[in-house]
Design a protein around this motif. Structure first.
Motif, PDB file in Angstrom:
ATOM      1  N   ASP A   9       0.851  -1.192   0.000  1.00 20.85           N
ATOM      2  CA  ASP A   9       0.000   0.000   0.000  1.00 20.85           C
ATOM      3  C   ASP A   9       0.882   1.236   0.000  1.00 20.85           C
ATOM      4  OD1 ASP A   9      -2.255   1.543   0.000  1.00 20.85           O
ATOM      5  OD2 ASP A   9      -2.752   1.244   2.114  1.00 20.85           O
ATOM      6  N   GLU A  29      -0.804   4.638  10.756  1.00 18.92           N
ATOM      7  CA  GLU A  29      -1.707   4.874   9.627  1.00 18.92           C
ATOM      8  C   GLU A  29      -2.269   3.561   9.064  1.00 18.92           C
ATOM      9  OE1 GLU A  29      -2.837   7.774   8.494  1.00 18.92           O
ATOM     10  OE2 GLU A  29      -1.721   8.756  10.107  1.00 18.92           O
ATOM     11  N   LYS A  32      -4.860   2.278  11.482  1.00 21.36           N
ATOM     12  CA  LYS A  32      -6.041   3.133  11.407  1.00 21.36           C
ATOM     13  C   LYS A  32      -6.880   2.779  10.168  1.00 21.36           C
ATOM     14  CE  LYS A  32      -5.190   7.409  12.238  1.00 21.36           C
ATOM     15  NZ  LYS A  32      -4.738   8.822  12.041  1.00 21.36           N
ATOM     16  N   LYS A  33      -6.203   2.409   9.095  1.00 22.82           N
ATOM     17  CA  LYS A  33      -6.895   2.114   7.838  1.00 22.82           C
ATOM     18  C   LYS A  33      -7.455   0.690   7.798  1.00 22.82           C
ATOM     19  CE  LYS A  33      -6.088   2.052   2.826  1.00 22.82           C
ATOM     20  NZ  LYS A  33      -5.080   2.338   1.753  1.00 22.82           N
TER      21      LYS A  33
END
Length: 215
Positions: A9, A29, A32-33
């Motif tokens: 990603d 991050e 969180k995603k």
């Protein structure tokens, strides 16, 4: 039950996180995603395991954030078929017995996969196994909260990504002074489909409520 899945990603780090170490900011991050999200045909993402490769970071014109291509491994809940799991009964309905693992609730044991003969008690809203003995039949209830051992027989993934605006309807407008008809369940968004569902069975010796076999 849990597997490591390799993923790639491009992670966007906002400027206010530049003071953090790059690996820490990327970990934050990614979790969180992905954490507690279902990835289609992959499973339920749990947490980041490790980062295997980091490419150079770039800042694009008009965006103060950095963008980094990341290769990483993620812990995913994805039981293999025929795996034996232990969960707790969440509730029962005519559709079968719904089981929870604590962190994952979309597990269904349909009526034909229960210990037979099985019967649904409308009053108590529970399924029961009519266990035959020399002294006659005994009703063994599948009460809410009981621990249950089951075998995974199937899995169902459903693509729940947005499909765009609904087509315009050609309903006749309400006449002046008349009330507007109430919205349907689909219009109000009340109907929700689980993106990932496990189908199980307890129709085998040793499967079912743990209390059945412990006693």
């Amino acid at each position: 039950m849990f597997v490591l899945v390799e993923m790639v990603d491009t992670v966007r780090i906002p400027p206010w996180n530049f003071q953090k170490k790059l690996n820490d900011a990327i970990t934050e991050e990614l979790n969180k995603k992905l954490a507690n999200k279902v990835v289609y045909n992959v499973g339920l993402c749990v947490c980041l395991y490790d980062i295997t490769k980091l490419d150079d970071s770039y800042i694009f014109p008009g965006d103060g954030a950095s963008h980094t291509k990341v290769n990483f491994r993620y812990v995913v809940f994805h039981p293999f078929l025929d795996e034996i799991l232990v969960g707790k009964i969440k509730y029962c309905s005519q559709e079968g017995v719904y089981v929870t693992m604590g962190f994952f609730d979309d597990i269904l044991i349909p009526p034909e996969s229960l210990q037979q003969p099985a019967k649904f008690d409308e009053t108590e809203q529970v399924w029961l196994w009519e266990y035959e003995t020399d002294e006659g039949a005994h009703d063994l209830y599948m009460d809410q909260g009981e621990e249950i051992r089951f075998r995974v027989t199937d899995e169902v993934f459903l693509d729940t990504s947005p499909s765009g605006p609904a087509p315009a309807t050609t309903d006749t407008p309400a006449q002046p002074g008349q009330p507007k008809p109430p919205p349907t369940a689909e219009d109000s968004g009340q109907k929700k489909e689980a993106p990932y569902t496990l189908i199980g069975t307890i129709c085998e010796p040793g499967l079912g409520l743990l209390s059945w076999w412990n006693n």
